[in-house]
Motif scaffolding. Structure first.
Motif, PDB file in Angstrom:
ATOM      1  N   ILE A 176       0.845  -1.195   0.000  1.00  0.00           N
ATOM      2  CA  ILE A 176       0.000   0.000   0.000  1.00  0.00           C
ATOM      3  C   ILE A 176       0.883   1.249   0.000  1.00  0.00           C
ATOM      4  CG2 ILE A 176      -1.702   1.316   1.337  1.00  0.00           C
ATOM      5  CD1 ILE A 176      -2.774  -1.353   2.375  1.00  0.00           C
ATOM      6  N   THR A 177       0.548   2.176  -0.878  1.00  0.00           N
ATOM      7  CA  THR A 177       1.275   3.444  -0.923  1.00  0.00           C
ATOM      8  C   THR A 177       0.820   4.280   0.272  1.00  0.00           C
ATOM      9  OG1 THR A 177       1.130   3.289  -3.308  1.00  0.00           O
ATOM     10  CG2 THR A 177       1.813   5.422  -2.402  1.00  0.00           C
ATOM     11  N   ILE A 178       1.759   4.891   0.948  1.00  0.00           N
ATOM     12  CA  ILE A 178       1.389   5.630   2.162  1.00  0.00           C
ATOM     13  C   ILE A 178       1.892   7.072   2.095  1.00  0.00           C
ATOM     14  CG2 ILE A 178       1.576   5.716   4.697  1.00  0.00           C
ATOM     15  CD1 ILE A 178       1.973   2.659   4.647  1.00  0.00           C
ATOM     16  N   LEU A 179       0.991   7.986   2.373  1.00  0.00           N
ATOM     17  CA  LEU A 179       1.375   9.395   2.523  1.00  0.00           C
ATOM     18  C   LEU A 179       1.162   9.711   3.991  1.00  0.00           C
ATOM     19  CD1 LEU A 179       2.085  12.212   1.372  1.00  0.00           C
ATOM     20  CD2 LEU A 179      -0.319  12.535   0.855  1.00  0.00           C
ATOM     21  N   ILE A 180       2.236  10.053   4.651  1.00  0.00           N
ATOM     22  CA  ILE A 180       2.151  10.236   6.100  1.00  0.00           C
ATOM     23  C   ILE A 180       2.679  11.610   6.478  1.00  0.00           C
ATOM     24  CG2 ILE A 180       4.303   8.894   6.295  1.00  0.00           C
ATOM     25  CD1 ILE A 180       3.493   8.036   9.040  1.00  0.00           C
ATOM     26  N   SER A 181       1.953  12.290   7.341  1.00  0.00           N
ATOM     27  CA  SER A 181       2.435  13.602   7.769  1.00  0.00           C
ATOM     28  C   SER A 181       2.687  13.584   9.260  1.00  0.00           C
ATOM     29  CB  SER A 181       1.391  14.667   7.448  1.00  0.00           C
ATOM     30  OG  SER A 181       0.429  14.720   8.473  1.00  0.00           O
ATOM     31  N   SER A 182       3.657  14.356   9.661  1.00  0.00           N
ATOM     32  CA  SER A 182       3.937  14.447  11.090  1.00  0.00           C
ATOM     33  C   SER A 182       4.835  15.646  11.359  1.00  0.00           C
ATOM     34  CB  SER A 182       4.633  13.173  11.566  1.00  0.00           C
ATOM     35  OG  SER A 182       4.869  13.232  12.947  1.00  0.00           O
ATOM     36  N   HIS A 183       4.801  16.096  12.600  1.00  0.00           N
ATOM     37  CA  HIS A 183       5.807  17.093  12.975  1.00  0.00           C
ATOM     38  C   HIS A 183       6.843  16.437  13.884  1.00  0.00           C
ATOM     39  CE1 HIS A 183       2.621  17.512  16.031  1.00  0.00           C
ATOM     40  NE2 HIS A 183       3.648  17.643  16.848  1.00  0.00           N
ATOM     41  N   ILE A 184       6.660  15.118  14.139  1.00  0.00           N
ATOM     42  CA  ILE A 184       7.692  14.377  14.878  1.00  0.00           C
ATOM     43  C   ILE A 184       8.633  13.795  13.817  1.00  0.00           C
ATOM     44  CG2 ILE A 184       8.137  12.569  16.588  1.00  0.00           C
ATOM     45  CD1 ILE A 184       5.215  12.962  17.502  1.00  0.00           C
ATOM     46  N   LEU A 185       9.641  14.603  13.496  1.00  0.00           N
ATOM     47  CA  LEU A 185      10.459  14.309  12.327  1.00  0.00           C
ATOM     48  C   LEU A 185      11.277  13.039  12.455  1.00  0.00           C
ATOM     49  CD1 LEU A 185      11.635  17.920  11.540  1.00  0.00           C
ATOM     50  CD2 LEU A 185       9.564  16.756  10.882  1.00  0.00           C
ATOM     51  N   SER A 186      11.747  12.764  13.664  1.00  0.00           N
ATOM     52  CA  SER A 186      12.579  11.577  13.835  1.00  0.00           C
ATOM     53  C   SER A 186      11.810  10.324  13.436  1.00  0.00           C
ATOM     54  CB  SER A 186      13.043  11.484  15.282  1.00  0.00           C
ATOM     55  OG  SER A 186      11.920  11.619  16.125  1.00  0.00           O
ATOM     56  N   GLU A 187      10.501  10.330  13.689  1.00  0.00           N
ATOM     57  CA  GLU A 187       9.668   9.183  13.338  1.00  0.00           C
ATOM     58  C   GLU A 187       9.550   9.008  11.831  1.00  0.00           C
ATOM     59  OE1 GLU A 187       8.497   6.603  14.837  1.00  0.00           O
ATOM     60  OE2 GLU A 187       9.683   7.443  16.464  1.00  0.00           O
ATOM     61  N   LEU A 188       9.341  10.122  11.145  1.00  0.00           N
ATOM     62  CA  LEU A 188       9.218  10.057   9.684  1.00  0.00           C
ATOM     63  C   LEU A 188      10.525   9.565   9.079  1.00  0.00           C
ATOM     64  CD1 LEU A 188       7.219  13.196   8.529  1.00  0.00           C
ATOM     65  CD2 LEU A 188       6.461  10.862   8.780  1.00  0.00           C
ATOM     66  N   GLY A 189      11.630  10.032   9.648  1.00  0.00           N
ATOM     67  CA  GLY A 189      12.956   9.659   9.161  1.00  0.00           C
ATOM     68  C   GLY A 189      13.152   8.150   9.154  1.00  0.00           C
ATOM     69  N   LEU A 190      12.440   7.465  10.071  1.00  0.00           N
ATOM     70  CA  LEU A 190      12.631   6.015  10.182  1.00  0.00           C
ATOM     71  C   LEU A 190      11.778   5.204   9.216  1.00  0.00           C
ATOM     72  CD1 LEU A 190      12.727   5.776  14.078  1.00  0.00           C
ATOM     73  CD2 LEU A 190      14.649   5.435  12.536  1.00  0.00           C
TER      74      LEU A 190
END
Lengths: 297, 268
Positions: A176-190
């Motif tokens: 599944i293609t995922i578009l995810i937004s967050s302001h917790i950048l360290s999480e997105l980085g992973l």
């Protein structure tokens, strides 16, 4: 060329003359996890809501390739659930719409670790459990595209880790293609393979994971002189990343090769012009946001 | 369409709210029946009060009492409380976000809501029947089952009028998308605003064009309160036409509003 699943052309949203999303162009490729980075109020949620049609654009187009709006699963802002109903009943409501059987409901509840609590009222759930139930809801009907807006908001470290692992699993196992937004950048980085930076309704930068990792790692800039060819030869042999600029060479240092490179520079008597220490995703974000602000000013 | 109807039906009857309101309907119906019983039998009143004429004319069968309970705008108050929940709940808790992107949800939204409104009203009517049945055991001794044919026409007309009134509340709820505001407006409208509004319009028309005019003949609430088991054919046709017109106009307006507006949920 990669397959597009979503294309956005000149998308704009204005609320009472206030432009909250400026002319935005965006492409999402099939199978990727795309991280949308921006601070609170940057326009991330507006962008996601525009994709799903929850809000209408002032101008511009949202184009789906090989899928329709019916193929989107979403978790926007807080989990939207009937608190007085059980987890199973909340799933059942959407299952009626997507015409899935009870087995899929149970399977998804198991995937998010809520199978045992399926008969429990959602009002008794913790925030993490509600987030997980919302993700299970979003996955009902086998969506091709998953939009997750701040899925780890307000969660404790264990909850964050659970959601992160779940997102990676969904992407790998269900493609599944995922578009995810967050302001917790360290999480997105992973979890993400590509990142888009948004500020004040402006999509101002896009970067791949590899490029981001390079930009965040330690950099040594040395001056070009007669020994530079020897250095480049060594770097090529060791498959190390570098960039040749007009008078300088920028070397990207990874943790395991720092000593080796420094001793090589020393051996070749090259002049170090500048050194940039390793940055976190947060530092990088602040740096480019600041640059963007200065640019706009 | 079938999916949307089933989904709305499922949400409505899984919610405890309508059963709680149902208990109130049952209680109020029993109290009303006790009022009739007390007035008629204990005080032995045989006055010309319209409400008691029917009973005194030896029409005191089961369905005659059941009709007496839902006459006037007995159900409208409960409709004014229930319809905002049908419309606003998914906006309030944010569930609408999970399903809004489905094309069928947008296309048949209003059908699902209308079926839910109809089902809830039919459920409340059933409860009044239940209350009447129990009152028969406890208080009255019914003379037979009463006029079933007239009751069916009467109850169908009442359901139709209440669905039409529900559509007005539906538009108000869609407009505000806030449970409390929509409920308050609905209840105020039923309890006092409706009569006040009609009287004001009537007097304004009389004052301006010097014509005796009764606006309540052209409104759902007005026709509903005038309905009796013995209503004439002309009144029945007028009630049906006005109710259908109200349902059509307010449903279309609500659907347009639903499609045109952005969804910004007020989650708790």
């Amino acid at each position: 060329m990669e397959d597009k699943i979503l294309e956005i052309k000149d998308l704009k949203k204005t609320y009472r003359k206030r432009e909250v999303l400026h002319n935005t162009n965006f492409i999402l490729n099939t199978g990727e996890i795309y991280g949308l980075i921006g601070r609170n109020g940057a326009g991330k949620t507006t962008f996601m809501k525009l994709i799903t049609g929850l809000i209408k654009p002032t101008s511009g187009k949202v184009i789906f390739h090989n899928c329709s709006t019916n193929d989107i699963g979403l978790l926007i802002e807080n989990p939207g659930l009937y608190l007085n109903l059980s987890a199973y009943d909340n799933m059942k409501i959407k299952a009626i719409l997507v015409e899935t059987n009870n087995n899929e409901i149970i399977e998804l509840l198991e995937l998010v670790g809520l199978k045992e609590c399926r008969k429990m009222k959602v009002s008794k759930f913790s925030l993490g459990m509600k987030q997980r139930l919302s993700i299970a809801l979003a996955l009902l009907g086998n969506p091709k595209l998953l939009l997750l807006d701040e899925p780890v908001n307000g969660l404790d470290p264990q909850g964050i880790s659970e959601i992160r692992n779940l997102i990676i699993r969904i992407n790998k196992e269900r493609n599944i293609t995922i578009l995810i937004s967050s302001h917790i950048l360290s999480e997105l980085g992973l979890v993400c393979s590509r990142f888009g930076f948004i500020d004040n309704g402006n999509f101002f930068m896009e970067i791949s994971r590899e490029k981001l990792e390079l930009n965040c790692c330690k950099q040594i800039i040395v001056l070009k002189d007669e020994n530079i060819d020897k250095l480049i030869e060594c770097l090529n042999r060791a498959r190390m990343m570098y960039e040749i600029e007009e008078n300088e060479v920028k070397i990207y240092i990874k943790e395991n090769n720092e000593i080796k490179i420094v001793s090589l520079i020393d051996k070749l008597s090259l002049n170090i012009v500048n050194t940039f220490e390793k940055k976190s995703l947060e530092d990088y974000y602040f740096k480019i946001t600041e640059r963007n602000l200065r640019h706009n000013a | 369409m079938r999916k949307i109807i089933y989904k709305d039906f499922f949400v409505t009857f899984k919610s405890r709210f309508y059963y709680v309101v149902g208990v109130f309907v049952f209680g109020v119906a029993l109290l009303s029946l006790y009022g009739i019983y007390h007035t008629l039998f204990e005080n032995n009143i045989t006055s010309n009060y319209a409400i008691f004429q029917m009973v005194n004319a030896n029409n005191n069968g089961f369905f005659d009492y059941a009709a007496e309970i839902i006459s006037g705008n007995f159900l409208s108050l409960f409709v004014a409380i229930s319809v905002p929940v049908i419309i606003c709940e998914a906006f309030g808790n944010g569930y609408i976000k999970n399903i809004y992107n489905f094309s069928e949800q947008k296309k048949y939204y209003i059908i699902g809501k209308l079926v839910s409104i109809f089902s809830v009203i039919a459920f409340y009517v059933f409860i009044t029947l239940l209350a009447t049945g129990i009152s028969g055991i406890v208080m009255f001794k019914f003379k037979g089952i009463g006029n079933v044919k007239k009751y069916i026409v009467f109850v169908l007309l009442h359901i139709l009028c209440n669905v039409a009134f529900g559509c007005v509340i539906m538009l108000i709820s869609e407009l505000f998308r806030k449970l409390s505001i929509s409920m308050i407006i609905g209840v105020i409208y039923v309890v006092m605003l409706c009569d006040l509004l009609y009287q004001t319009i009537n007097s304004v028309v009389l004052h301006l064009v010097n014509v005796k005019f009764d606006i309540s003949d052209y409104t759902v609430m007005g026709n509903m309160t005038k309905l009796t088991m013995d209503s004439e054919k002309g009144d029945i046709i007028r009630t049906v036409l006005i109710s259908v017109a109200f349902i059509a106009v307010f449903s279309v307006l609500t659907h347009i509003l639903f499609l045109r507006r952005d969804v910004n949920c007020n989650e708790k």
